[in-house]
Design a protein around this motif. Structure first.
Motif, PDB file in Angstrom:
ATOM      1  N   LEU A 175      34.281  27.608  32.163  1.00  0.00           N
ATOM      2  CA  LEU A 175      33.394  28.492  31.393  1.00  0.00           C
ATOM      3  C   LEU A 175      32.661  27.723  30.306  1.00  0.00           C
ATOM      4  O   LEU A 175      31.442  27.876  30.131  1.00  0.00           O
ATOM      5  CB  LEU A 175      34.196  29.631  30.773  1.00  0.00           C
ATOM      6  CG  LEU A 175      33.432  30.517  29.779  1.00  0.00           C
ATOM      7  CD1 LEU A 175      32.301  31.266  30.481  1.00  0.00           C
ATOM      8  CD2 LEU A 175      34.371  31.487  29.078  1.00  0.00           C
ATOM      9  N   ASN A 176      33.370  26.886  29.565  1.00  0.00           N
ATOM     10  CA  ASN A 176      32.752  26.157  28.463  1.00  0.00           C
ATOM     11  C   ASN A 176      31.675  25.196  28.951  1.00  0.00           C
ATOM     12  O   ASN A 176      30.635  25.029  28.290  1.00  0.00           O
ATOM     13  CB  ASN A 176      33.812  25.404  27.660  1.00  0.00           C
ATOM     14  CG  ASN A 176      34.624  26.341  26.777  1.00  0.00           C
ATOM     15  OD1 ASN A 176      34.133  27.380  26.335  1.00  0.00           O
ATOM     16  ND2 ASN A 176      35.871  25.987  26.517  1.00  0.00           N
ATOM     17  N   VAL A 177      31.917  24.556  30.090  1.00  0.00           N
ATOM     18  CA  VAL A 177      30.883  23.685  30.655  1.00  0.00           C
ATOM     19  C   VAL A 177      29.631  24.504  30.949  1.00  0.00           C
ATOM     20  O   VAL A 177      28.515  24.085  30.651  1.00  0.00           O
ATOM     21  CB  VAL A 177      31.387  22.979  31.932  1.00  0.00           C
ATOM     22  CG1 VAL A 177      30.230  22.286  32.653  1.00  0.00           C
ATOM     23  CG2 VAL A 177      32.470  21.963  31.593  1.00  0.00           C
ATOM     24  N   CYS A 178      29.822  25.680  31.534  1.00  0.00           N
ATOM     25  CA  CYS A 178      28.671  26.535  31.850  1.00  0.00           C
ATOM     26  C   CYS A 178      27.955  27.004  30.586  1.00  0.00           C
ATOM     27  O   CYS A 178      26.721  27.023  30.529  1.00  0.00           O
ATOM     28  CB  CYS A 178      29.118  27.733  32.684  1.00  0.00           C
ATOM     29  SG  CYS A 178      29.342  27.350  34.434  1.00  0.00           S
ATOM     30  N   LEU A 179      28.733  27.390  29.593  1.00  0.00           N
ATOM     31  CA  LEU A 179      28.120  27.864  28.347  1.00  0.00           C
ATOM     32  C   LEU A 179      27.316  26.769  27.652  1.00  0.00           C
ATOM     33  O   LEU A 179      26.342  27.053  26.951  1.00  0.00           O
ATOM     34  CB  LEU A 179      29.200  28.395  27.407  1.00  0.00           C
ATOM     35  CG  LEU A 179      29.900  29.690  27.823  1.00  0.00           C
ATOM     36  CD1 LEU A 179      31.017  30.023  26.851  1.00  0.00           C
ATOM     37  CD2 LEU A 179      28.902  30.850  27.919  1.00  0.00           C
ATOM     38  N   ASN A 180      27.712  25.529  27.868  1.00  0.00           N
ATOM     39  CA  ASN A 180      27.046  24.408  27.211  1.00  0.00           C
ATOM     40  C   ASN A 180      25.894  23.834  28.028  1.00  0.00           C
ATOM     41  O   ASN A 180      25.272  22.850  27.604  1.00  0.00           O
ATOM     42  CB  ASN A 180      28.056  23.302  26.893  1.00  0.00           C
ATOM     43  CG  ASN A 180      29.015  23.698  25.781  1.00  0.00           C
ATOM     44  OD1 ASN A 180      28.624  24.367  24.832  1.00  0.00           O
ATOM     45  ND2 ASN A 180      30.278  23.312  25.904  1.00  0.00           N
ATOM     46  N   SER A 181      25.630  24.431  29.191  1.00  0.00           N
ATOM     47  CA  SER A 181      24.547  23.931  30.034  1.00  0.00           C
ATOM     48  C   SER A 181      23.519  25.031  30.277  1.00  0.00           C
ATOM     49  O   SER A 181      23.851  26.084  30.823  1.00  0.00           O
ATOM     50  CB  SER A 181      25.088  23.449  31.384  1.00  0.00           C
ATOM     51  OG  SER A 181      24.025  23.165  32.267  1.00  0.00           O
ATOM     52  N   PRO A 182      22.255  24.794  29.921  1.00  0.00           N
ATOM     53  CA  PRO A 182      21.207  25.787  30.196  1.00  0.00           C
ATOM     54  C   PRO A 182      21.026  26.055  31.690  1.00  0.00           C
ATOM     55  O   PRO A 182      20.535  27.118  32.078  1.00  0.00           O
ATOM     56  CB  PRO A 182      19.952  25.147  29.595  1.00  0.00           C
ATOM     57  CG  PRO A 182      20.446  24.132  28.623  1.00  0.00           C
ATOM     58  CD  PRO A 182      21.734  23.631  29.189  1.00  0.00           C
ATOM     59  N   ALA A 183      21.444  25.094  32.540  1.00  0.00           N
ATOM     60  CA  ALA A 183      21.251  25.243  33.987  1.00  0.00           C
ATOM     61  C   ALA A 183      22.229  26.239  34.593  1.00  0.00           C
ATOM     62  O   ALA A 183      21.918  26.894  35.594  1.00  0.00           O
ATOM     63  CB  ALA A 183      21.395  23.892  34.687  1.00  0.00           C
ATOM     64  N   CYS A 184      23.408  26.375  33.990  1.00  0.00           N
ATOM     65  CA  CYS A 184      24.454  27.219  34.579  1.00  0.00           C
ATOM     66  C   CYS A 184      24.228  28.674  34.179  1.00  0.00           C
ATOM     67  O   CYS A 184      24.305  29.027  33.011  1.00  0.00           O
ATOM     68  CB  CYS A 184      25.834  26.746  34.132  1.00  0.00           C
ATOM     69  SG  CYS A 184      27.191  27.558  35.020  1.00  0.00           S
TER      70      CYS A 184
END
Length: 229
Positions: A175-184
């Motif tokens: 989740l945190n990786v996604c939250l930190n990426s505009p692409a996700c």
């Protein structure tokens, strides 16, 4: 969104495939119950894309775009969350499809985590998401789960409570990786509750955010906390 192309790549590409020869790693023949086998890599390159064995991917995407010009057209693949040759082939495939003018909008990373897949490493997953974003593609995590017997995931955790804590940690990491990426733009689990999972994974830790009695698990609360921060 449309899942236009699903699982086109071999999980273990043969050693004769060059480092960037993603077309060598295409499965080609997909066997479906009561359906005649078709080798999709023999579809002619009518658009002159130069994609050769991969021309069917372009054909499928163009047909989907013609059918629904507003749809988000996705390619969905498993075991491409980093740390293996398949991930490298996926990135090269997306790069060449876009260069050929294929209307690919995004990639679904299935993320079924098990010992038959590459181990989950947060920085490697983040690098994959970033690389796809650099290509201008959207990223959806489409089928997230952790197999209960995944030793590379659970490590020394043996009791149900220990595994539930590890499960919460990994799901929160994704989740945190996604939250930190505009692409996700999307994060989806394979099942919403263990009650709907296969019989072998009904018991704790299961795979979903709710157990077989529909009670929220530690991962649910860990995700809620991460979203509130």
């Amino acid at each position: 969104s449309w899942d236009v192309v699903n699982e086109p790549l071999m999980n273990s590409p043969p050693p004769e495939c060059g480092e960037e020869d993603w077309q060598c790693a295409l499965i080609g023949i997909h066997l479906w119950i009561k359906a005649k086998p078709v080798d999709w890599t023999r579809v002619p390159d009518t658009q002159g894309t130069g994609l050769k064995r991969g021309a069917y991917l372009d054909a499928a995407l163009r047909a989907a775009r013609a059918a629904d010009p507003q749809a988000l057209l996705m390619l969905n693949e498993y075991n491409v969350h980093g740390g293996n040759d398949k991930t490298r082939f996926l990135l090269k495939m997306c790069e060449e499809l876009l260069a050929a003018g294929s209307p690919l909008d995004g990639v679904g990373l299935q993320m079924h985590l098990s010992d038959s897949m590459s181990p989950y490493v947060e920085r490697e997953f983040a690098a994959v998401v970033a690389s796809l974003g650099d290509l201008g593609l959207k990223v959806h995590v489409t089928e997230l789960d952790i197999h209960p017997d995944c030793h590379s995931c659970y490590g020394n955790a043996t009791t149900p409570d220990e595994k539930l804590r590890v499960q919460a940690k990994i799901y929160t990491s994704v989740l945190n990786v996604c939250l930190n990426s505009p692409a996700c733009e999307a994060l989806v689990w394979w099942q919403s509750t263990d009650a709907h999972a296969k019989g072998m994974i009904l018991d704790s830790p299961g795979i979903a955010l709710f157990d077989k009695d529909y009670a929220p698990k530690p991962a649910f609360f860990a995700l809620a906390e991460a979203l509130q921060q």
